[in-house]
Design a protein around this motif. Sequence first.
Motif, mmCIF file in Angstrom:
data_model
loop_
_atom_site.group_PDB
_atom_site.id
_atom_site.type_symbol
_atom_site.label_atom_id
_atom_site.label_comp_id
_atom_site.label_asym_id
_atom_site.label_seq_id
_atom_site.Cartn_x
_atom_site.Cartn_y
_atom_site.Cartn_z
ATOM 1 N N SER A 19 0.856 -1.184 0.000
ATOM 2 C CA SER A 19 0.000 0.000 0.000
ATOM 3 C C SER A 19 0.894 1.237 0.000
ATOM 4 O O SER A 19 2.116 1.129 0.030
ATOM 5 N N ASP A 20 0.272 2.403 -0.030
ATOM 6 C CA ASP A 20 1.044 3.640 0.018
ATOM 7 C C ASP A 20 0.343 4.646 0.918
ATOM 8 O O ASP A 20 -0.804 4.480 1.279
ATOM 9 N N ASP A 21 1.072 5.693 1.268
ATOM 10 C CA ASP A 21 0.552 6.737 2.143
ATOM 11 C C ASP A 21 1.276 8.030 1.787
ATOM 12 O O ASP A 21 2.412 8.002 1.322
ATOM 13 N N THR A 22 0.616 9.161 1.968
ATOM 14 C CA THR A 22 1.256 10.452 1.740
ATOM 15 C C THR A 22 1.196 11.279 3.013
ATOM 16 O O THR A 22 0.299 11.128 3.836
ATOM 17 N N ASN A 23 2.176 12.164 3.166
ATOM 18 C CA ASN A 23 2.241 13.041 4.317
ATOM 19 C C ASN A 23 3.024 14.282 3.895
ATOM 20 O O ASN A 23 4.232 14.204 3.677
ATOM 21 N N TYR A 28 5.003 7.351 0.826
ATOM 22 C CA TYR A 28 5.594 6.154 1.391
ATOM 23 C C TYR A 28 4.957 4.921 0.775
ATOM 24 O O TYR A 28 3.741 4.831 0.700
ATOM 25 N N TYR A 29 5.786 3.992 0.336
ATOM 26 C CA TYR A 29 5.312 2.718 -0.203
ATOM 27 C C TYR A 29 5.715 1.613 0.773
ATOM 28 O O TYR A 29 6.909 1.427 1.039
ATOM 29 N N TYR A 30 4.731 0.913 1.304
ATOM 30 C CA TYR A 30 4.998 -0.202 2.200
ATOM 31 C C TYR A 30 5.348 -1.408 1.336
ATOM 32 O O TYR A 30 4.600 -1.776 0.433
#
Length: 61
Positions: A19-23, A28-30
């Motif tokens: 999955s991925d996330d932004t901040n 960020y790519y897990y």
Amino acid sequence: MSQRPGHCPQCDVYLHYDSDDTNDDMIYYYASCPKCGWNGIEAYRLEFAEFLDSDFNPLED
């Protein structure tokens, strides 16, 4: 330890992404390695490049 995007930092095999996330200015790519079992995060810094129209054409000055 290797630092190549898309490759495991432990054994250099291609990573699998979960999955991925932004901040703010980061994405960020897990990821995990199918060979050695390494689990972690591949991080990228985002930087503004330009505005585009809805057809992905750069705006003219």
